[in-house]
Design a protein around this motif. Sequence first.
Motif, PDB file in Angstrom:
ATOM      1  N   GLU A 138       3.967   0.667   1.819  1.00  0.00           N
ATOM      2  CA  GLU A 138       3.195   1.800   2.173  1.00  0.00           C
ATOM      3  C   GLU A 138       1.774   1.780   2.446  1.00  0.00           C
ATOM      4  O   GLU A 138       1.292   2.425   3.607  1.00  0.00           O
ATOM      5  CB  GLU A 138       3.345   2.491   0.907  1.00  0.00           C
ATOM      6  CG  GLU A 138       2.682   3.859   0.893  1.00  0.00           C
ATOM      7  CD  GLU A 138       2.446   4.855  -0.811  1.00  0.00           C
ATOM      8  OE1 GLU A 138       2.220   5.949  -0.549  1.00  0.00           O
ATOM      9  OE2 GLU A 138       2.828   4.077  -1.629  1.00  0.00           O
ATOM     10  N   MET A 139       0.949   0.654   1.788  1.00  0.00           N
ATOM     11  CA  MET A 139      -0.302   0.565   2.228  1.00  0.00           C
ATOM     12  C   MET A 139      -0.326   0.018   3.891  1.00  0.00           C
ATOM     13  O   MET A 139      -1.343   0.278   4.529  1.00  0.00           O
ATOM     14  CB  MET A 139      -0.875  -0.505   1.226  1.00  0.00           C
ATOM     15  CG  MET A 139      -1.145  -0.088  -0.140  1.00  0.00           C
ATOM     16  SD  MET A 139      -1.930  -1.032  -1.074  1.00  0.00           S
ATOM     17  CE  MET A 139      -3.305  -1.437  -0.542  1.00  0.00           C
ATOM     18  N   LYS A 140       0.346  -1.130   4.073  1.00  0.00           N
ATOM     19  CA  LYS A 140       0.353  -1.636   5.351  1.00  0.00           C
ATOM     20  C   LYS A 140       0.987  -0.357   6.440  1.00  0.00           C
ATOM     21  O   LYS A 140       0.258  -0.627   7.385  1.00  0.00           O
ATOM     22  CB  LYS A 140       1.584  -2.679   5.561  1.00  0.00           C
ATOM     23  CG  LYS A 140       1.088  -3.972   4.637  1.00  0.00           C
ATOM     24  CD  LYS A 140       2.288  -5.146   4.685  1.00  0.00           C
ATOM     25  CE  LYS A 140       1.799  -6.110   3.900  1.00  0.00           C
ATOM     26  NZ  LYS A 140       3.096  -7.386   3.833  1.00  0.00           N
ATOM     27  N   ASP A 141       1.892   0.281   6.189  1.00  0.00           N
ATOM     28  CA  ASP A 141       2.337   1.329   6.903  1.00  0.00           C
ATOM     29  C   ASP A 141       1.035   2.258   7.225  1.00  0.00           C
ATOM     30  O   ASP A 141       0.768   2.653   8.425  1.00  0.00           O
ATOM     31  CB  ASP A 141       3.522   2.170   6.434  1.00  0.00           C
ATOM     32  CG  ASP A 141       4.668   1.263   6.689  1.00  0.00           C
ATOM     33  OD1 ASP A 141       4.607   0.108   7.394  1.00  0.00           O
ATOM     34  OD2 ASP A 141       5.676   1.865   5.921  1.00  0.00           O
ATOM     35  N   ASP A 142       0.272   2.621   5.937  1.00  0.00           N
ATOM     36  CA  ASP A 142      -0.750   3.649   6.178  1.00  0.00           C
ATOM     37  C   ASP A 142      -1.767   2.931   7.331  1.00  0.00           C
ATOM     38  O   ASP A 142      -2.645   3.456   7.905  1.00  0.00           O
ATOM     39  CB  ASP A 142      -1.560   3.912   4.795  1.00  0.00           C
ATOM     40  CG  ASP A 142      -0.475   4.819   4.021  1.00  0.00           C
ATOM     41  OD1 ASP A 142       0.238   5.538   4.901  1.00  0.00           O
ATOM     42  OD2 ASP A 142      -0.758   5.013   2.982  1.00  0.00           O
ATOM     43  N   PHE A 143      -2.136   1.459   6.796  1.00  0.00           N
ATOM     44  CA  PHE A 143      -3.278   0.799   7.411  1.00  0.00           C
ATOM     45  C   PHE A 143      -2.858   0.867   9.173  1.00  0.00           C
ATOM     46  O   PHE A 143      -3.967   1.168   9.865  1.00  0.00           O
ATOM     47  CB  PHE A 143      -3.335  -0.597   7.180  1.00  0.00           C
ATOM     48  CG  PHE A 143      -4.270  -1.214   7.960  1.00  0.00           C
ATOM     49  CD1 PHE A 143      -5.800  -1.518   7.578  1.00  0.00           C
ATOM     50  CD2 PHE A 143      -3.994  -2.082   8.860  1.00  0.00           C
ATOM     51  CE1 PHE A 143      -6.621  -2.144   8.226  1.00  0.00           C
ATOM     52  CE2 PHE A 143      -4.830  -2.779   9.599  1.00  0.00           C
ATOM     53  CZ  PHE A 143      -6.178  -2.978   9.253  1.00  0.00           C
ATOM     54  N   LEU A 144      -1.650   0.937   9.462  1.00  0.00           N
ATOM     55  CA  LEU A 144      -1.120   0.536  10.741  1.00  0.00           C
ATOM     56  C   LEU A 144      -1.475   2.130  11.587  1.00  0.00           C
ATOM     57  O   LEU A 144      -1.844   2.096  12.693  1.00  0.00           O
ATOM     58  CB  LEU A 144       0.148  -0.114  11.035  1.00  0.00           C
ATOM     59  CG  LEU A 144       0.374  -1.387  10.750  1.00  0.00           C
ATOM     60  CD1 LEU A 144       1.699  -1.641  10.597  1.00  0.00           C
ATOM     61  CD2 LEU A 144      -0.457  -2.253  11.425  1.00  0.00           C
ATOM     62  N   LEU A 145      -1.084   3.201  10.677  1.00  0.00           N
ATOM     63  CA  LEU A 145      -1.197   4.549  11.371  1.00  0.00           C
ATOM     64  C   LEU A 145      -2.443   5.168  11.503  1.00  0.00           C
ATOM     65  O   LEU A 145      -2.842   5.906  12.432  1.00  0.00           O
ATOM     66  CB  LEU A 145      -0.044   5.309  10.545  1.00  0.00           C
ATOM     67  CG  LEU A 145       1.029   4.996  10.643  1.00  0.00           C
ATOM     68  CD1 LEU A 145       2.113   5.993   9.396  1.00  0.00           C
ATOM     69  CD2 LEU A 145       1.689   5.384  11.998  1.00  0.00           C
TER      70      LEU A 145
END
Length: 301
Positions: A138-145
Motif C-alpha cells: 500500500e505504501m509503495k503504491d501510494d509513493f508511486l502515485l
Amino acid sequence: MLSVLIVIVTYNGMGHIRNCLTPLKKLPVGMKCLVIDNASTDGTPELIKHDYLHIELIENSKNLGFGAANNIGLSKALDEGYDYVYLLNQDAWIEPEDILKLIDIAEKNPEYGIISPMQVYAGKKSIDNNFSLKVTKEMKDDFLLSSNIPKELYIIKGKSLQAAHWLISTQSLRKVGGFSPTFFHYGEDDNLCRRMEFHGFKLGIAPNIWAVHNRENRKITSDHQLLLRKTELKKIVSDPFLSNKAVYKSILKAMFFLLLDYKISFFPILFDFNKNYHRIRKTKKISVTQSQAFLNLNKIF
C-alpha cells in the motif's frame, strides 16, 4: 517549545558530509546538531570545525562503531533534557522543516518510539532498496502515485527501520535505552527496533516526508555479505521476543545454511560465535530488564 538534538556519526565521511550538513546550516530555535566523529583520518573533523562552526563536534580517539558513538549523542540528549533525537547518517540529508513536521506527527502519536520519513535515493524518484523491504505494498503504491498521501503515519510491525533517518522520542529512550554493544556496525538498528516493540512502543513511517539516503550506487562485496550473515546470528540471540528454544532452533537453521555456503570457512565463524555467545546473552538480558540500557557512559560493559 519542543527541542531536538540532531546526532550524526561520521567516519571518513568526506564524500558525503557537505551534503549532510549544508541543509543544517540554519537551524530553527530548539534544534541543535551534534557530530560524533569516529577517529576519521580523511579530514572530516577538520572540515566540520572550519566550515560548520555552529555544529558541536565530539572527536573520539578511536572508532567506537556506529551504535556506541550514537549512544554518546543519545545520552547527551537525555542529560540535557531534549524532547527528541534525530539520528542522521553521514550519507543522508534532510531539511530542518521536515524534522519539525516529523515532530508534529510524533506529538500526536506519543505511543511511537521511532518515526522515519520515507527514505529515498538522491533523485527522490525511488525508495531506498533496503528501506523498501520494510514498507507495505500500500505504501509503495501510494509513493508511486503521489507525494501527497492522505495517511500521515503508517505503523510497521515486526520489521525494523534502518537508522539513516530516525526521530526518537526521549520518552522511549528513558525506558528502552540505546544501541546494544553486541553490534559494532550493522544489526544495531534492527535490535533497537525489536526492543522498542518489546517495551511497548510502535514504529512508524511518515510517507509524505521524504529524506535522502544517498547510497544508490553502493556495491555489496563478499566480505560485506559475510559480515551481514554473521550479524544475523547475533540478531537471533539478541531478539527479546525469542525464547531460548526458538533461539536454538533459529541458530541451528542459520548455521546449516552457513555451512552449505561457506564450507571450510564455516568453522572460524562457528568458533567466533561460540566465544561470544554468553556475552551476547548477557547483553540481551540487560536490554530487556534495565531502563536506559547502554546509555550510562561511565559504566564499562
